[in-house]
Design an enzyme around this catalytic site. Structure first.
Site, PDB file in Angstrom:
ATOM      1  N   LYS A  17      46.745 -44.346 -35.256  1.00 43.36           N
ATOM      2  CA  LYS A  17      47.348 -45.635 -34.887  1.00 43.36           C
ATOM      3  C   LYS A  17      47.495 -46.603 -36.050  1.00 43.36           C
ATOM      4  O   LYS A  17      48.434 -47.384 -36.069  1.00 43.36           O
ATOM      5  CB  LYS A  17      46.580 -46.274 -33.731  1.00 43.36           C
ATOM      6  CG  LYS A  17      45.184 -46.726 -34.101  1.00 43.36           C
ATOM      7  CD  LYS A  17      44.406 -47.163 -32.875  1.00 43.36           C
ATOM      8  CE  LYS A  17      43.039 -47.659 -33.296  1.00 43.36           C
ATOM      9  NZ  LYS A  17      42.084 -47.665 -32.196  1.00 43.36           N
ATOM     10  N   ARG A 112      34.138 -53.954 -25.054  1.00 44.19           N
ATOM     11  CA  ARG A 112      35.578 -53.771 -25.026  1.00 44.19           C
ATOM     12  C   ARG A 112      35.829 -53.001 -23.734  1.00 44.19           C
ATOM     13  O   ARG A 112      35.285 -53.364 -22.698  1.00 44.19           O
ATOM     14  CB  ARG A 112      36.099 -53.085 -26.288  1.00 44.19           C
ATOM     15  CG  ARG A 112      37.556 -53.496 -26.582  1.00 44.19           C
ATOM     16  CD  ARG A 112      38.109 -52.868 -27.849  1.00 44.19           C
ATOM     17  NE  ARG A 112      38.498 -51.466 -27.634  1.00 44.19           N
ATOM     18  CZ  ARG A 112      39.101 -50.720 -28.561  1.00 44.19           C
ATOM     19  NH1 ARG A 112      39.384 -51.230 -29.751  1.00 44.19           N
ATOM     20  NH2 ARG A 112      39.425 -49.479 -28.307  1.00 44.19           N
TER      21      ARG A 112
HETATM   22  C1  PLP Z   1      41.092 -46.855 -32.594  1.00 39.80           C
HETATM   23  C2  PLP Z   1      40.259 -46.096 -31.700  1.00 39.80           C
HETATM   24  C3  PLP Z   1      39.476 -45.045 -32.194  1.00 39.80           C
HETATM   25  C4  PLP Z   1      39.419 -44.696 -33.665  1.00 39.80           C
HETATM   26  O1  PLP Z   1      38.641 -45.656 -34.330  1.00 39.80           O
HETATM   27  P1  PLP Z   1      38.256 -45.489 -35.888  1.00 39.80           P
HETATM   28  O2  PLP Z   1      37.259 -46.540 -36.138  1.00 39.80           O
HETATM   29  O3  PLP Z   1      39.526 -45.682 -36.657  1.00 39.80           O
HETATM   30  O4  PLP Z   1      37.712 -44.130 -36.059  1.00 39.80           O
HETATM   31  C5  PLP Z   1      38.744 -44.319 -31.288  1.00 39.80           C
HETATM   32  N1  PLP Z   1      38.743 -44.607 -29.971  1.00 39.80           N
HETATM   33  C6  PLP Z   1      39.459 -45.635 -29.468  1.00 39.80           C
HETATM   34  C7  PLP Z   1      39.410 -45.912 -28.015  1.00 39.80           C
HETATM   35  C8  PLP Z   1      40.246 -46.402 -30.311  1.00 39.80           C
HETATM   36  O5  PLP Z   1      40.958 -47.411 -29.813  1.00 39.80           O
END
Ligand code: PLP
Length: 622
Positions: A17, A112
């Site tokens: 992302k 979250r």
């Molecule tokens: C962005 C995201 C991740 C990845 O997070 P990183 O810190 O980049 O490894 C994993 N799970 C969810 C739900 C996310 O939104």
């Protein structure tokens, strides 16, 4: 990362992302052993599919109630925390005849997303009853809003929740997803409970850092992404502004320390492009002292220091933090240039002429060819079928020139040539020089299929799985037709041209479907208007840059109808210039002028001269 995780029985979903779903990044992650891609937005997921990524994709951001149909059509799996959203996903999945997998998120304190632990069992029970969805596992997300770290204790709690869900449902969950990059230190320390068998990892892979204190992760590199900008002013200036001070451009009240006169550089990048506070200069002795929307100001040392290596026009490079990477990737002003796979200057010595067109008549004896260092051979379609003949005849030193006479066979030849050339060289980009975007038939078909899928009214259609349901399905729109897959049946992923590496050139006309598709797949396209405005040289340069980015060269498809002596299209001389530029780039891996029947000897001669140009013939040889 994937090796470390595998040693602990953990599979990895690679999260793209921060790169807005850049297909080249996803491909690198898949090469590196992740078994699915995680994305937070449907736009990015469409980009990945259009870029030829066929791996399973997981939607990470919990879906909105309003988007169930599109989500089910676009991804295999999503993270969820709202029962009513899962209900609407289930209805949509039933309508489309699909099974959508959900991972139930549990909030372990980061606040979250996630079901509150007390609500988990009733939610799981309710969801397990629904047709159209399947509970694939449970997961949690930490270190985001609340900055709560994964620990043995909260991971153990996750595993306990998973066991309770399993007991309640009477089956074993596939996945216990223990979080994101921040869970890696726990894995490395051997403290992750062995039941946790899945992680979703973005930052640690992309930037090579653990995410609790952002320290470099052993054995990885921190400069996979580099932000570069150009010095547009380089002057000696005082370190404290002169005059009465008020607010700066962003409402702040800046403060300055007097360090005397300094050498200062202004770069053409600013807050509209990047999170400036996340940039780390790669040039030693240089520090960032400020930024506005469009300018970044660097201190390049004491004014008297003449040893400074900076010059006006130089590029200064930075490594970005996660937030700087995200902003730069999202900014429409920042050009993204994938690098690292190009291998541009291999010169072919042999030529394989394919097809029965009169254009290729006597190619073995063309006078110009030998002077260019080529020996030519011809390939006809053997009784064993085209694939066989080609596979044997081609090698990395041999450049195929294809001129299939019939229009109908041209797409098939094209797909085949791409596959064979890609086998020899690696992934290819495609330059499509033509008055119309005559997209490969398979591309149109799958795009139309996906259109009808997304417009189908919910509820009143029989449920059925649609083969090749375009962007939404598992098939990429740029996949070659099944009949042209390799004889061994392997998916020949290398042969697919990503929509990101397909560029149309010299368009004069495009129908509504074609226009919609070009927009939807974000295909770069240059019209004759662009040629008028920018000139052939610039348009070809830009087109080649995009088409070749991150590939091993170009498959060039040339429709002679683009050259009509300058009536609506190019002049002869412009065509030669364009083709000569392609030759000079060293990128050409296959040249295809199929589907065109020349009208007489003069025209045949003209086309033969085009071929010589793309092989490197100039008016005066050097
Ligand atoms: C962005 C995201 C991740 C990845 O997070 P990183 O810190 O980049 O490894 C994993 N799970 C969810 C739900 C996310 O939104």
């Amino acid at each position: 990362m994937t090796t470390l995780c595998a040693e602990h029985g953990i599979s990895v979903t690679g999260v793209t992302k921060a790169t807005c779903g850049m297909p080249q990044v996803a491909r690198a992650m898949l090469d590196g052993g992740v078994n699915a891609i995680g994305e937070s937005r449907l736009e990015n997921i469409h980009r990945l599919r259009a870029g030829g990524i066929l791996a399973p994709i997981v939607l990470l951001r919990i879906p909105p109630l309003s988007g169930a149909g599109e989500i089910v059509a676009s991804v295999d799996r999503s993270l969820n925390s709202e029962v009513s959203v899962v209900q609407s996903l289930a209805r949509a999945a039933e309508n489309l005849g699909r099974l959508h997998e959900v991972i139930l998120m549990v909030d372990l304190g980061d606040l979250r997303e996630g079901l509150w632990p007390d609500d988990l069992l009733p939610a799981a029970r309710g969801i397990a009853e629904l047709p159209g969805v399947r509970i694939a596992g449970i997961g949690t997300n930490l270190s985001c809003y609340g900055g709560i770290m994964p620990t043995e204790k909260n991971m153990r709690a996750l595993v306990d929740h998973a066991h309770r869900v399993e007991d309640a449902l009477g089956f074993k969950l596939d996945l216990i997803s223990g979080g994101n990059s921040s869970s890696l230190p726990l894995v490395a320390a051997g403290k992750m409970p062995s039941e946790v068998n899945h992680l979703r990892i973005g930052e640690a892979i992309l930037l090579g850092r653990e995410t609790i204190e952002r320290r470099p992760w052993p054995g990885t590199m921190q400069d996979a992404f580099v932000v570069a900008a150009e010095i547009i002013e380089l002057k000696r200036k005082p370190s404290v502004p002169i005059g009465e001070s008020g607010q700066d451009a962003f409402g702040g009240k800046p403060r300055f320390t007097d360090r005397g006169e300094r050498l200062r550089a202004i770069l053409n990048i600013g807050r509209e492009d990047v999170d400036v506070s996340g940039l780390e200069p790669l040039t030693p002795g240089v520090t960032i002292v400020g930024a506005s929307s469009d300018h970044l100001i660097l201190d390049a040392g004491p004014a008297a220091d003449e040893t400074g290596a900076l010059r006006l026009g130089d590029e200064v490079r930075f490594t970005p933090s996660y937030s700087a990477l995200l902003a730069a990737m999202t900014s429409g002003y920042v050009e993204k240039r994938p690098v690292g796979r190009e291998q541009f200057s291999r010169h072919s010595t042999g030529l394989l002429a394919v097809g029965r067109s009169p254009i290729l008549e006597d190619i073995e004896r063309w006078p110009g060819l030998r002077a260019l260092g080529y020996t030519a051979a011809k390939a006809e379609l053997g009784a064993t079928g085209p694939a066989d003949t080609w596979e044997k005849a081609l090698s990395p030193e041999i450049l195929p020139v294809i001129a299939a006479a019939q229009r109908l066979t041209a797409p098939a030849y094209g797909a085949l040539a791409r596959r064979v050339a890609a086998r020899e060289h690696g992934p290819l980009g495609m330059l499509w020089i033509s008055p119309r975007p005559d997209l490969p038939a398979e591309l149109l078909a799958s795009e139309l299929a996906s259109e009808s899928t997304s417009q189908r009214p919910a509820g009143n259609q029989p449920a059925r799985e649609k083969p090749g349901a375009g962007l939404a399905g598992r098939e990429s729109p740029l996949l070659e037709p099944p009949s042209l897959r390799s004889p061994t049946g392997e998916a020949s992923a290398e042969s697919r041209v990503s929509a990101e590496n397909l560029v149309f050139l010299c368009l004069q006309d495009a129908g509504p479907t074609e226009q919609a598709m070009i927009r939807r797949l974000r295909i770069e396209a240059y019209t004759m208007e662009d040629v008028d405005l920018l000139g052939v040289r610039e348009v070809v340069r830009r087109a080649m840059r995009t088409a070749a980015a991150g590939t091993r060269g170009l498959y060039v498809r040339f429709d002679p109808r683009c050259a009509d002596n300058g009536r609506d299209g190019l002049t002869n001389r412009e065509v030669h210039l364009a083709l000569e530029l392609i030759a000079l780039s060293g990128l050409l891996r296959a040249f295809d002028l199929s589907g065109y029947t020349p009208s007489g000897t003069r025209e045949i001669k003209r086309l033969q001269h085009f071929i010589l140009s793309v092989l490197g013939k100039r008016i005066l040889s050097r």
